[in-house]
Design a protein around this motif. Structure first.
Motif, PDB file in Angstrom:
ATOM      1  N   SER A  94      -3.771  24.256   5.568  1.00 30.98           N
ATOM      2  CA  SER A  94      -2.310  24.129   5.535  1.00 30.98           C
ATOM      3  C   SER A  94      -1.655  25.317   4.832  1.00 30.98           C
ATOM      4  CB  SER A  94      -1.936  22.834   4.815  1.00 30.98           C
ATOM      5  OG  SER A  94      -0.544  22.711   4.745  1.00 30.98           O
ATOM      6  N   PRO A  95      -1.048  26.243   5.592  1.00 30.30           N
ATOM      7  CA  PRO A  95      -0.438  27.409   4.952  1.00 30.30           C
ATOM      8  C   PRO A  95       0.805  27.054   4.138  1.00 30.30           C
ATOM      9  CG  PRO A  95       0.041  27.410   7.293  1.00 30.30           C
ATOM     10  CD  PRO A  95      -0.892  26.281   7.052  1.00 30.30           C
ATOM     11  N   ASN A  96       1.525  25.974   4.542  1.00 29.98           N
ATOM     12  CA  ASN A  96       2.725  25.626   3.788  1.00 29.98           C
ATOM     13  C   ASN A  96       2.382  25.183   2.368  1.00 29.98           C
ATOM     14  OD1 ASN A  96       1.509  23.462   5.039  1.00 29.98           O
ATOM     15  ND2 ASN A  96       3.368  22.238   5.144  1.00 29.98           N
ATOM     16  N   ASP A  97       1.216  24.523   2.178  1.00 26.44           N
ATOM     17  CA  ASP A  97       0.793  24.137   0.825  1.00 26.44           C
ATOM     18  C   ASP A  97       0.509  25.376  -0.019  1.00 26.44           C
ATOM     19  OD1 ASP A  97       0.997  21.490   1.453  1.00 26.44           O
ATOM     20  OD2 ASP A  97      -1.138  21.202   1.860  1.00 26.44           O
ATOM     21  N   ILE A  98      -0.079  26.388   0.604  1.00 22.72           N
ATOM     22  CA  ILE A  98      -0.423  27.604  -0.145  1.00 22.72           C
ATOM     23  C   ILE A  98       0.844  28.351  -0.554  1.00 22.72           C
ATOM     24  CG2 ILE A  98      -1.683  29.785  -0.034  1.00 22.72           C
ATOM     25  CD1 ILE A  98      -3.434  28.413   2.145  1.00 22.72           C
ATOM     26  N   VAL A  99       1.776  28.519   0.392  1.00 22.40           N
ATOM     27  CA  VAL A  99       3.043  29.197   0.074  1.00 22.40           C
ATOM     28  C   VAL A  99       3.798  28.419  -0.992  1.00 22.40           C
ATOM     29  CG1 VAL A  99       5.271  29.920   1.011  1.00 22.40           C
ATOM     30  CG2 VAL A  99       3.199  30.279   2.345  1.00 22.40           C
ATOM     31  N   GLN A 100       3.788  27.086  -0.883  1.00 25.19           N
ATOM     32  CA  GLN A 100       4.454  26.236  -1.876  1.00 25.19           C
ATOM     33  C   GLN A 100       3.873  26.487  -3.260  1.00 25.19           C
ATOM     34  OE1 GLN A 100       6.595  23.213  -0.822  1.00 25.19           O
ATOM     35  NE2 GLN A 100       7.270  23.470  -2.919  1.00 25.19           N
ATOM     36  N   SER A 101       2.528  26.600  -3.332  1.00 25.66           N
ATOM     37  CA  SER A 101       1.867  26.827  -4.612  1.00 25.66           C
ATOM     38  C   SER A 101       2.190  28.207  -5.168  1.00 25.66           C
ATOM     39  CB  SER A 101       0.358  26.677  -4.440  1.00 25.66           C
ATOM     40  OG  SER A 101      -0.307  26.979  -5.631  1.00 25.66           O
ATOM     41  N   LEU A 102       2.178  29.214  -4.293  1.00 29.07           N
ATOM     42  CA  LEU A 102       2.482  30.574  -4.758  1.00 29.07           C
ATOM     43  C   LEU A 102       3.918  30.693  -5.266  1.00 29.07           C
ATOM     44  CD1 LEU A 102       0.757  32.634  -1.924  1.00 29.07           C
ATOM     45  CD2 LEU A 102       0.053  32.545  -4.311  1.00 29.07           C
ATOM     46  N   ALA A 103       4.807  29.886  -4.711  1.00 29.02           N
ATOM     47  CA  ALA A 103       6.222  29.939  -5.092  1.00 29.02           C
ATOM     48  C   ALA A 103       6.591  28.838  -6.090  1.00 29.02           C
ATOM     49  CB  ALA A 103       7.094  29.812  -3.848  1.00 29.02           C
ATOM     50  N   SER A 104       5.570  28.220  -6.703  1.00 27.76           N
ATOM     51  CA  SER A 104       5.834  27.072  -7.579  1.00 27.76           C
ATOM     52  C   SER A 104       6.671  27.432  -8.797  1.00 27.76           C
ATOM     53  CB  SER A 104       4.507  26.451  -8.030  1.00 27.76           C
ATOM     54  OG  SER A 104       3.732  27.414  -8.735  1.00 27.76           O
ATOM     55  N   GLY A 105       6.661  28.725  -9.177  1.00 29.63           N
ATOM     56  CA  GLY A 105       7.453  29.125 -10.337  1.00 29.63           C
ATOM     57  C   GLY A 105       8.933  29.253 -10.031  1.00 29.63           C
ATOM     58  N   SER A 106       9.301  29.256  -8.757  1.00 27.41           N
ATOM     59  CA  SER A 106      10.711  29.404  -8.382  1.00 27.41           C
ATOM     60  C   SER A 106      11.398  28.043  -8.326  1.00 27.41           C
ATOM     61  CB  SER A 106      10.805  30.089  -7.011  1.00 27.41           C
ATOM     62  OG  SER A 106      12.147  30.116  -6.571  1.00 27.41           O
ATOM     63  N   ARG A 107      12.614  27.987  -8.834  1.00 32.91           N
ATOM     64  CA  ARG A 107      13.388  26.732  -8.793  1.00 32.91           C
ATOM     65  C   ARG A 107      14.457  26.766  -7.700  1.00 32.91           C
ATOM     66  NH1 ARG A 107      14.352  25.529 -15.288  1.00 32.91           N
ATOM     67  NH2 ARG A 107      12.118  25.492 -15.860  1.00 32.91           N
ATOM     68  N   ASP A 108      14.413  27.800  -6.885  1.00 28.64           N
ATOM     69  CA  ASP A 108      15.406  27.938  -5.822  1.00 28.64           C
ATOM     70  C   ASP A 108      15.145  26.888  -4.736  1.00 28.64           C
ATOM     71  OD1 ASP A 108      17.060  28.731  -3.726  1.00 28.64           O
ATOM     72  OD2 ASP A 108      16.802  30.872  -4.154  1.00 28.64           O
ATOM     73  N   PRO A 109      16.077  25.954  -4.493  1.00 25.39           N
ATOM     74  CA  PRO A 109      15.847  24.898  -3.485  1.00 25.39           C
ATOM     75  C   PRO A 109      15.711  25.456  -2.065  1.00 25.39           C
ATOM     76  CG  PRO A 109      18.142  24.900  -4.217  1.00 25.39           C
ATOM     77  CD  PRO A 109      17.405  25.838  -5.127  1.00 25.39           C
ATOM     78  N   ARG A 110      16.197  26.684  -1.858  1.00 26.33           N
ATOM     79  CA  ARG A 110      16.109  27.285  -0.519  1.00 26.33           C
ATOM     80  C   ARG A 110      14.663  27.617  -0.135  1.00 26.33           C
ATOM     81  NH1 ARG A 110      20.851  31.602  -1.679  1.00 26.33           N
ATOM     82  NH2 ARG A 110      19.618  31.651  -3.604  1.00 26.33           N
ATOM     83  N   VAL A 111      13.775  27.755  -1.137  1.00 27.96           N
ATOM     84  CA  VAL A 111      12.353  27.992  -0.853  1.00 27.96           C
ATOM     85  C   VAL A 111      11.770  26.785  -0.128  1.00 27.96           C
ATOM     86  CG1 VAL A 111      10.078  28.358  -1.863  1.00 27.96           C
ATOM     87  CG2 VAL A 111      12.053  29.573  -2.791  1.00 27.96           C
ATOM     88  N   ALA A 112      12.033  25.598  -0.674  1.00 19.57           N
ATOM     89  CA  ALA A 112      11.524  24.370  -0.045  1.00 19.57           C
ATOM     90  C   ALA A 112      12.137  24.179   1.339  1.00 19.57           C
ATOM     91  CB  ALA A 112      11.835  23.162  -0.927  1.00 19.57           C
ATOM     92  N   GLN A 113      13.419  24.517   1.496  1.00 13.73           N
ATOM     93  CA  GLN A 113      14.061  24.404   2.806  1.00 13.73           C
ATOM     94  C   GLN A 113      13.392  25.323   3.828  1.00 13.73           C
ATOM     95  OE1 GLN A 113      18.363  24.597   0.934  1.00 13.73           O
ATOM     96  NE2 GLN A 113      18.545  24.199   3.123  1.00 13.73           N
ATOM     97  N   ALA A 114      13.113  26.557   3.394  1.00 12.43           N
ATOM     98  CA  ALA A 114      12.488  27.526   4.302  1.00 12.43           C
ATOM     99  C   ALA A 114      11.064  27.099   4.676  1.00 12.43           C
ATOM    100  CB  ALA A 114      12.470  28.912   3.655  1.00 12.43           C
ATOM    101  N   ILE A 115      10.331  26.529   3.722  1.00  9.55           N
ATOM    102  CA  ILE A 115       8.968  26.056   4.008  1.00  9.55           C
ATOM    103  C   ILE A 115       9.009  24.930   5.030  1.00  9.55           C
ATOM    104  CG2 ILE A 115       6.984  24.832   3.025  1.00  9.55           C
ATOM    105  CD1 ILE A 115       7.384  26.479   0.467  1.00  9.55           C
TER     106      ILE A 115
END
Length: 987
Positions: A94-115
């Protein structure tokens, strides 16, 4: 025939090699049968552990001409899951889990929207997930640099706040792709340790997916947990032998007691079977385990350090990890170590864990593996989530490969405490409960940066770095496609395959004999040799024989007749012209060669496309078909020629017909071309009727194309599909139910919870389906096989199928144009193929639900379409070759194009009919006896041969006539205009 001796030698070598590999396959199967017989219990069941112990004992032993059982199983003609039961799984990292983990330090809600947005697009897109994510994030936050999202303290050496978007994108892609590589290695280790014979694991190129095939599996839920669980990385302290000397002494005593009991039992058995027995000293054992360990280093094992015999004590040997065992004894060792009485001898927090790699003791030629005694496994003081990075490096003092490891703040603190408490001792690094390394701690390590050194090769250091990184990111694998085939289904498939193969082969052999008389024996010899070579080549490649593969094999035999037919028909033409037998034979082979090459190349193109884009059923068929093309060509050209040359050398002749076939198709004068408009209208009417049906009724789309779960349920008595559908509806399922291979068997298809990736959902749904089919109006049933295809796979299958058809058409068009140097021929062939596809599609739509077997449009159907495209093209090209020959003949070139093509069609009519009848015979037998799994596939092929033969006679060649006449008209008009211009200029 030039170099006859060399060709004979080549034939002999090929046959010898093929027979050798087939005998190896027979031997491997014989050993497995012996293991099953040895493990048979009193109640008639097979003790799977006992069977595995039997096979383990021979795994590294020479069992056939110096070859070990392990090597035999690597190069044998194995049975596919459909022939022996088992489980097929496609996993996606699952690439979305990996990207989510790499971006875990960001609090920008747009990251989760883009994923989330990228995940939805990934279902219907072949673009890299990271590119989709970056595109969506930039659309939401165009002015936010990616470095602000992904730059953290743990990747400071690779990224910074000033890194460009391109650099960040490449970094994230590398992490995602690296996670896939690590997942593959982890899954491979899990499968290797699972104890399944002939397990098959492969990467699906161009994707982040892994295909796993596990024959003989009877616990699918265990497999789902094994394959889809996230990797568990642990750092554990190791119990040294001197720490638990008392426990080891007690264990050694327990093993000695077992030996004594076993010897006493054996003596008793001998006493009962013989009048008198010599006394035996049973007071001593084969060795003392505690004294073997004694804190000594047993890195280099001599012959005397191994205990001989088959006693319990001899199972355990002193080694680097504390203990060593022979890999062939691992099943027995596990059984002993899990006994409650043994567990009570050791500390409660001690666990026995194997090293991930075995090694060979060159003195005794036995494979050994270290068995470590570790503390707190499952509750380790340090786990993989603290690893921030790891990489393969080099020791600055020795230059040897080592591994550099970095930890986060929490990990650094725990690592300092763990290393401080274990200076001079070992810490084991475990992944999925296997020890990958157990380095000595030289000193307390602070700061979280460590170097793990040892006697590593470059590859081993790289593997260990990957193992450590596996704990860095949560990269669980999700099952997006699976199929479970019951053993009983496999047994019936084997029977169906064997019966259909033998019956199909026999039918072809008889037909060839009846039609060609003595020459038929030569053709049949070539066909039988072809079959041996085909199976031998498959065995040498370690190929897997599936039910579709059997279909492909039998069909390749049927199509192999074509090369012989082309040669024989040309020989007959030469004999009719009054030429001597030897001249007729040599001319026949020479004149038939262009048609043989052209027809096989067009089929080869189709086979390659099927092989590249196909999976499962289609891939098995394509593999057999491709090998069959080369072996049939070899046999038709060389085997048949050698036999004919033998007859010529002896001054003998061969008859090519019987009394009732002598005049068949001779001097035919059918006007195919001038009636072409009638056949255009017939074809148009069929295509229009099919288009109307497709528009109104559509297709019965298989799970391959729409996603969902399929279950095949067998009942004690005949069952109505409506009753099963109602029972499913009452249980909360919306399902499609069809009769499948008999009125006592149905196929249930449902899309219920297909997007749910929780592995427990599969078990829950399976239990619900089982509850439904256990009794439908008092009719007891059971699920005998199941499959699941996720929406991502379904979408990919559709696109791959369309690409396969398109590429096949393009490549064939190009090949025919290159060979015939005329667009008219390419155009005629491609239009005929389009005609065939449209007719088959229409028939499948019209008769879906009417005929008593599945007419679903799925990947198997696409395989059939591509195959019939190849067959139709094969047939058409033979006619085109004869047209080209006539056009190059000065005595015929001046004839009207209509007459030329009519003559070509009539002169090749015997070949068209004989090849068509032979192929239809095979397909008819496969349709009757081949089993329900491939019935729709074979039905499409059966129709395809009829439609393909029709189109090559009444569509392809007439279209060439129309195209050439238009071309001539244009040239004539151009000539008239040129003449007018010249005349005007002259005036």
């Amino acid at each position: 025939m030039r170099n006859r001796g060399g060709i004979l030698t080549l034939v002999a070598i090929f046959l010898a090699v093929s027979v050798y590999y087939l005998v190896r396959t027979y031997k491997a199967n014989s050993i497995r049968n012996d293991a099953e017989a040895a493990a048979m219990t009193a109640d008639g069941n097979v003790d799977r552990q006992a069977k595995q112990r039997y096979l383990d004992s021979l795994w590294k032993q020479p069992v056939f001409l110096g070859t070990t059982l392990e090597d035999l199983t690597k190069q044998e003609l194995g049975l596919g899951l459909d022939l022996q039961g088992g489980m097929h799984v496609i996993l996606e990292v699952s690439p979305n889990d990996i990207v989510q983990s790499l971006a875990s330090g960001s609090r920008d809600p747009r990251v989760a929207q883009a994923i989330t947005s990228a995940s939805e697009k990934a279902i219907k897109s072949s673009d890299h997930f990271v590119d989709l994510f970056v595109g969506d994030f930039k659309a939401l936050a165009p002015n936010v640099p990616l470095a602000r999202v992904f730059s953290t303290a743990s990747n400071r050496g690779e990224l910074g706040l000033n890194s460009t978007d391109s650099e960040v994108t490449n970094y994230v892609k590398d992490e995602v792709d690296g996670a896939f590589d690590r997942a593959f290695n982890i899954i491979q280790t899990r499968v290797d340790k699972f104890g399944v014979s002939n397990a098959n694991l492969q990467r699906l190129s161009g994707t982040n997916r892994i295909q796993v095939e596990l024959p003989g599996i009877d616990n699918p839920q265990r497999v789902r947990k094994l394959l889809s669980g996230a990797a568990k990385l642990e750092f554990c302290e190791v119990y040294e032998p001197q720490e638990i000397g008392t426990s080891l002494e007690a264990f050694s005593g327990y093993l000695a007691q077992l030996d004594l009991e076993e010897q006493t039992k054996n003596l008793g058995d001998l006493a009962n079977s013989k009048p008198s027995v010599a006394s035996t000293d049973t007071s001593s054992t084969d060795g003392d385990l505690a004294s073997q360990l004694g804190g000594t280093d047993n890195a280099g094992l001599g012959a005397d350090s191994l205990l001989s015999g088959n006693t319990f004590s001899s199972l355990f040997i002193g080694g680097q990890g504390g203990l060593m065992v022979r890999t062939k004894d691992s099943s027995r060792v596990n059984e002993i170590l899990h006994r409650p009485v043994v567990r009570q001898l050791f500390p409660a927090d001690l666990s026995f864990v194997y090293d991930v790699k075995a090694f060979m003791n060159e003195t005794t030629n036995e494979e050994l593996v270290n068995l470590y005694m570790v503390k707190d496994m499952g509750h380790a003081p340090l786990e993989g989530d603290v690893i921030s990075n790891a990489r393969q490096d080099y020791d600055p003092t020795t230059g040897q490969p080592d591994v550099s490891m970095q930890m986060n703040a929490t990990g650094s603190r725990k690592w300092r405490e763990l290393t401080a408490a274990n200076v001079g001792q070992r810490v084991a690094i475990l992944l999925d409960n296997y020890v990958y390394s157990a380095p000595n701690v030289n000193q307390e390590i602070t700061g979280g940066n460590s170097s793990i050194s040892g006697n590593f090769t470059l590859e081993e250091a790289s593997d260990l770095a990957n193992v450590l990184k596996a704990g860095k990111l949560p990269a669980p694998t999700h099952i997006i496609e699976e199929a479970v085939v019951g053993a009983s289904v496999g047994e019936s498939a084997v029977r169906a395959g064997v019966i259909s193969s033998l019956a199909g082969l026999l039918a072809v052999l008889i037909f060839v004999l009846v039609y060609y008389n003595k020459a038929g024996w030569i053709a049949n010899l070539a066909l039988i040799v072809n079959l041996i070579l085909l199976l031998g080549v498959m065995a040498s490649f370690g190929a897997t024989l599936t039910l579709p593969g059997i279909a492909g094999m039998v069909l390749s035999i049927g199509m192999a007749v074509d090369a012989n037919v082309l040669i024989y028909e040309r020989i007959k033409e030469e004999l009719d012209e009054g030429k001597p037998f030897a001249t007729a034979v040599r001319n026949g082979f020479r004149f038939a060669m262009p048609s043989i090459i052209d027809s096989n190349v067009t089929t080869l193109i189709t086979g390659i496309i099927l092989f590249i884009f196909g999976t499962g059923l289609v891939l098995g068929f394509a593999t057999t078909l491709l090998i069959g093309i080369f072996t049939s060509l070899f046999c038709a050209i060389f085997i048949s020629r050698l036999v004919f040359e033998y007859y010529i050398k002896k001054g003998k002749t061969v008859t090519f017909f019987t009394a009732w076939t002598e005049k068949m198709f001779k001097d035919t004068d059918i006007d195919f071309v001038n009636k072409r408009k009638i056949f255009y209208m017939i074809s148009g009417a069929i295509i229009i009727a099919g288009a109307v049906s497709i528009g109104i009724r559509g297709f019965g789309l298989g799970v391959d194309f729409k996603g969902g779960r399929t279950y095949v349920a067998k009942f004690e008595n005949s069952v109505k599909t409506e009753d099963v559908r109602q029972a499913m509806e009452n249980a909360g399922f919306t399902a499609e139910v069809k009769t499948f291979g008999g009125f006592d068997q149905v196929k249930i298809t449902t899309a219920y919870e297909i997007d749910n990736t929780d592995p427990n959902v599969e078990l829950q749904i399976q239990e619900q389906i089982n509850d439904v089919v256990e009794s439908v109006d008092g009719n007891v049933g059971e699920v005998v096989s199941s499959s699941k295809v996720g929406p991502t796979i379904a979408n990919d299958t559709i696109w791959n199928s369309l690409k396969a058809i398109l590429y096949s058409l393009i490549l064939t068009f190009i090949y025919i144009y290159v060979r015939f140097r005329s667009v008219a021929f390419s155009f005629g062939a491609v239009v005929a193929v389009f005609h065939d596809v449209l007719v088959i599609l229409g028939i499948f739509s019209i008769f879906n639900g009417i005929l008593p077997f599945s007419l679903d449009v799925d990947q198997a159907f696409v395989g059939a379409i591509l195959t019939l495209m190849g067959y139709s093209m094969n047939d058409t090209v033979v006619v085109f070759d004869r047209v080209r020959e006539y056009l190059n003949d000065k005595s015929k070139a001046k004839e009207d194009i209509v007459k030329v093509i009519n003559n070509a069609l009539n002169s090749t009519l015997s070949r068209t009919a004989v090849t068509g009848i032979a192929t239809l015979l095979v397909l008819l037998i496969l349709l009757i006896f081949g089993g329900e799994t491939i019935r729709g596939f074979i039905f499409a092929m059966f129709l395809g041969v009829i439609v393909g033969t029709y189109s090559s006679l009444y569509i392809a060649a007439p279209i060439v006539v129309d195209a050439m006449q238009r071309q001539l008209m244009k040239e004539k008009d151009a000539g008239l205009k040129a003449a007018e211009v010249a005349l005007t200029a002259k005036k």
